[in-house]
Design a protein around this motif. Sequence first.
Motif, PDB file in Angstrom:
ATOM      1  N   GLU A 108       0.741  -1.317   0.018  1.00 52.25           N
ATOM      2  CA  GLU A 108       0.046  -0.049   0.113  1.00 52.25           C
ATOM      3  C   GLU A 108       0.782   1.461   0.012  1.00 52.25           C
ATOM      4  O   GLU A 108       0.503   2.453  -0.593  1.00 52.25           O
ATOM      5  N   LEU A 109       1.986   1.183   0.749  1.00 49.15           N
ATOM      6  CA  LEU A 109       2.788   2.437   0.905  1.00 49.15           C
ATOM      7  C   LEU A 109       3.540   2.786  -0.422  1.00 49.15           C
ATOM      8  O   LEU A 109       3.690   3.789  -0.939  1.00 49.15           O
ATOM      9  N   ARG A 110       4.001   1.696  -1.264  1.00 50.35           N
ATOM     10  CA  ARG A 110       4.528   1.699  -2.481  1.00 50.35           C
ATOM     11  C   ARG A 110       3.587   2.247  -3.515  1.00 50.35           C
ATOM     12  O   ARG A 110       3.848   3.273  -4.125  1.00 50.35           O
ATOM     13  N   ALA A 145       0.967   4.235  -2.614  1.00 50.34           N
ATOM     14  CA  ALA A 145       0.572   5.569  -2.187  1.00 50.34           C
ATOM     15  C   ALA A 145       1.975   6.639  -2.753  1.00 50.34           C
ATOM     16  O   ALA A 145       1.565   7.599  -3.138  1.00 50.34           O
ATOM     17  N   GLU A 146       3.237   6.237  -2.521  1.00 49.00           N
ATOM     18  CA  GLU A 146       4.302   7.084  -3.140  1.00 49.00           C
ATOM     19  C   GLU A 146       4.263   7.062  -4.652  1.00 49.00           C
ATOM     20  O   GLU A 146       4.610   8.146  -4.953  1.00 49.00           O
ATOM     21  N   MET A 147       3.799   6.224  -5.244  1.00 47.49           N
ATOM     22  CA  MET A 147       3.595   6.269  -6.774  1.00 47.49           C
ATOM     23  C   MET A 147       2.499   7.436  -6.983  1.00 47.49           C
ATOM     24  O   MET A 147       2.737   8.159  -7.706  1.00 47.49           O
ATOM     25  N   LYS A 148       1.789   7.305  -6.182  1.00 47.28           N
ATOM     26  CA  LYS A 148       0.459   8.495  -6.494  1.00 47.28           C
ATOM     27  C   LYS A 148       0.831   9.580  -6.229  1.00 47.28           C
ATOM     28  O   LYS A 148       0.641  10.619  -6.851  1.00 47.28           O
ATOM     29  N   ILE A 149       1.720   9.816  -5.193  1.00 47.93           N
ATOM     30  CA  ILE A 149       2.228  11.215  -4.838  1.00 47.93           C
ATOM     31  C   ILE A 149       3.207  11.701  -5.835  1.00 47.93           C
ATOM     32  O   ILE A 149       3.098  12.916  -6.449  1.00 47.93           O
ATOM     33  N   THR A 150       3.975  10.821  -6.456  1.00 45.63           N
ATOM     34  CA  THR A 150       4.820  11.211  -7.580  1.00 45.63           C
ATOM     35  C   THR A 150       3.771  11.736  -8.723  1.00 45.63           C
ATOM     36  O   THR A 150       4.222  12.743  -9.415  1.00 45.63           O
ATOM     37  N   HIS A 151       2.918  10.793  -9.200  1.00 47.48           N
ATOM     38  CA  HIS A 151       2.158  11.072 -10.279  1.00 47.48           C
ATOM     39  C   HIS A 151       1.324  12.364  -9.794  1.00 47.48           C
ATOM     40  O   HIS A 151       1.088  13.128 -11.059  1.00 47.48           O
ATOM     41  N   LEU A 152       0.677  12.443  -8.816  1.00 47.12           N
ATOM     42  CA  LEU A 152      -0.108  13.806  -8.543  1.00 47.12           C
ATOM     43  C   LEU A 152       0.672  15.139  -8.700  1.00 47.12           C
ATOM     44  O   LEU A 152       0.371  15.936  -9.287  1.00 47.12           O
ATOM     45  N   ALA A 153       2.198  14.946  -8.413  1.00 43.93           N
ATOM     46  CA  ALA A 153       3.025  15.968  -8.370  1.00 43.93           C
ATOM     47  C   ALA A 153       3.459  16.372  -9.735  1.00 43.93           C
ATOM     48  O   ALA A 153       3.824  17.435 -10.210  1.00 43.93           O
ATOM     49  N   GLN A 154       3.495  15.279 -10.636  1.00 40.12           N
ATOM     50  CA  GLN A 154       4.371  15.612 -11.708  1.00 40.12           C
ATOM     51  C   GLN A 154       3.372  15.120 -13.083  1.00 40.12           C
ATOM     52  O   GLN A 154       3.841  15.604 -14.325  1.00 40.12           O
ATOM     53  N   ASP A 167       6.188   2.063 -15.440  1.00 45.68           N
ATOM     54  CA  ASP A 167       6.421   1.100 -14.400  1.00 45.68           C
ATOM     55  C   ASP A 167       5.502   0.211 -14.238  1.00 45.68           C
ATOM     56  O   ASP A 167       4.300   0.313 -14.387  1.00 45.68           O
ATOM     57  N   GLN A 193      11.006  13.049  -7.304  1.00 43.03           N
ATOM     58  CA  GLN A 193      10.189  13.255  -6.108  1.00 43.03           C
ATOM     59  C   GLN A 193      10.529  12.773  -4.950  1.00 43.03           C
ATOM     60  O   GLN A 193      10.577  11.561  -4.790  1.00 43.03           O
ATOM     61  N   LEU A 215       2.210   5.131   6.199  1.00 46.04           N
ATOM     62  CA  LEU A 215       1.160   5.128   5.003  1.00 46.04           C
ATOM     63  C   LEU A 215       0.118   6.296   5.377  1.00 46.04           C
ATOM     64  O   LEU A 215      -0.276   7.024   4.545  1.00 46.04           O
TER      65      LEU A 215
END
Lengths: 236, 236
Positions: free
Chosen positions: A140-142, A144-153, A236, B77, B141
């Motif tokens: 889940e953490l993985r 979430a971090e992917m989502k953070i990157t995509h939201l930012a970029q 990815d 990121q 998380l």
Amino acid sequence: MCTPYHNASCANCQDRFGSILFKAEKCNLEEIESAKVCTTYKKGQIVFQEGAYPFGIYCVNTGKIKLSHCGDDGREQIVRLAKPGDIIGYKALLSAERYTASAIALDDSSVCFIPKDLFMSVLQKDASLSLEMMRILASELRKAEMKITHLAQKPVRERLAETLLFIRETYGVEQDGSTLNVRLSREEIANLVGTATESAIRLLSEFKKDGLIELQGKKIRLLNPEELTRTANLQD
Amino acid sequence: MCTPYHNASCANCQDRFGSILFKAEKCNLEEIESAKVCTTYKKGQIVFQEGAYPFGIYCVNTGKIKLSHCGDDGREQIVRLAKPGDIIGYKALLSAERYTASAIALDDSSVCFIPKDLFMSVLQKDASLSLEMMRILASELRKAEMKITHLAQKPVRERLAETLLFIRETYGVEQDGSTLNVRLSREEIANLVGTATESAIRLLSEFKKDGLIELQGKKIRLLNPEELTRTANLQD
DNA sequence: TCTCCCCTTTGATACCCATCATTGCCCCCC
DNA sequence: GGGGGGCAATGATGGGTATCAAAGGGGAGA
């Protein structure tokens, strides 16, 4: 408003979904099974609410559940979609804090409740379940971090395409092989993507115009998943 | 380029930082301690790299480490800042997949390496460590989901203010009580906030003009944390 | 000490996207 | 069948940010 009953078997869940709880040793699973309480929720009903203290964890038996934060300005952000076999509410339980998200049924659903003390005590003595729990959390953490990157970029268009594919991944499609097997409002889609409702609507009709999808009310058909993947611009 | 040595004691870490590893039972801790290898990294050196397979986990002994994703378009990121006592690289290990983020030293740092097999076997038999591990994962998380909501809903200005406070929270301040105890490039700050470098710079000088902060090269002084909190517009 | 290069800064510009407003639609309920 | 309310769709507009460009520092190495 909700109907508790005890007749749903975890073994059923196992057969159907291979839920994580079945990583537990047999005796522990039986203990869980005898203590759990199954409850049905109608579409729109709340399983648990942001800010409340957790008394246990939930395991989705049938149906679909959305987990969403309430942003500071009151707008909802959907952080997860749960399907049968998934457990929800574990984050708050494990960190011994209040829920940071609300769980709301997207469909009529049946959800098992496992009391906190029982679950924590099983977790203490069952290394196999613990490991599986960690695997889930790490995964889940993985995400979430992917989502953070995509939201930012990434621009909204790419994120919407990605979201549509994610929904298909999560809930699958209907008999026809292309209609998403869940009914979400445009607002909910926007809150998944992280954009304004109008933007989501506009881009959905663009996708439609481009022959990527077909719209019929809340029904969404993915006509061209490959092109959609390209639109999402994933690597990815 | 890196210097391995065995003379750093975990017990030292415990005294200084109360690292999570000290939730492990004593015999297990000793086992870890005897097997771990400490390595020093110069500022800018890579501890592990996105895409590689994990061979163990790392525990930061001294220094500062950033963990960052590489976005599809190549932009970085930053998803986490690690400080002494923190462990890194556990996500990939637990989910048995490749690293999804790179770990890079922000300062000269010393980091202990604990081999995969050892760590996993200890995790199997040590319920206390497992629980602590889950607590950490759950807490990460939670933070990640909060970040998702803020990225989706808050303007850059608020997120920058929040980030400055987060940096203070993580690495603390220098003797003067207000200068952030870490040197980050403007680009790194931007990659933490999730915005363009120029935007971060522009807003930093705005904050300076408004008397919220003071800038001196890479040194950042928080002159008015209360007002900064208000600027961040946090409610939770 | 000088120079070069990278980081920082500032300005100009364009555009993506949120917001506001309006219309239309469908469904439920009176 | 006729409102009424919620949701969907579309247009107009403005603002927040990214991007491009260029100039200004500042430190490291020669």
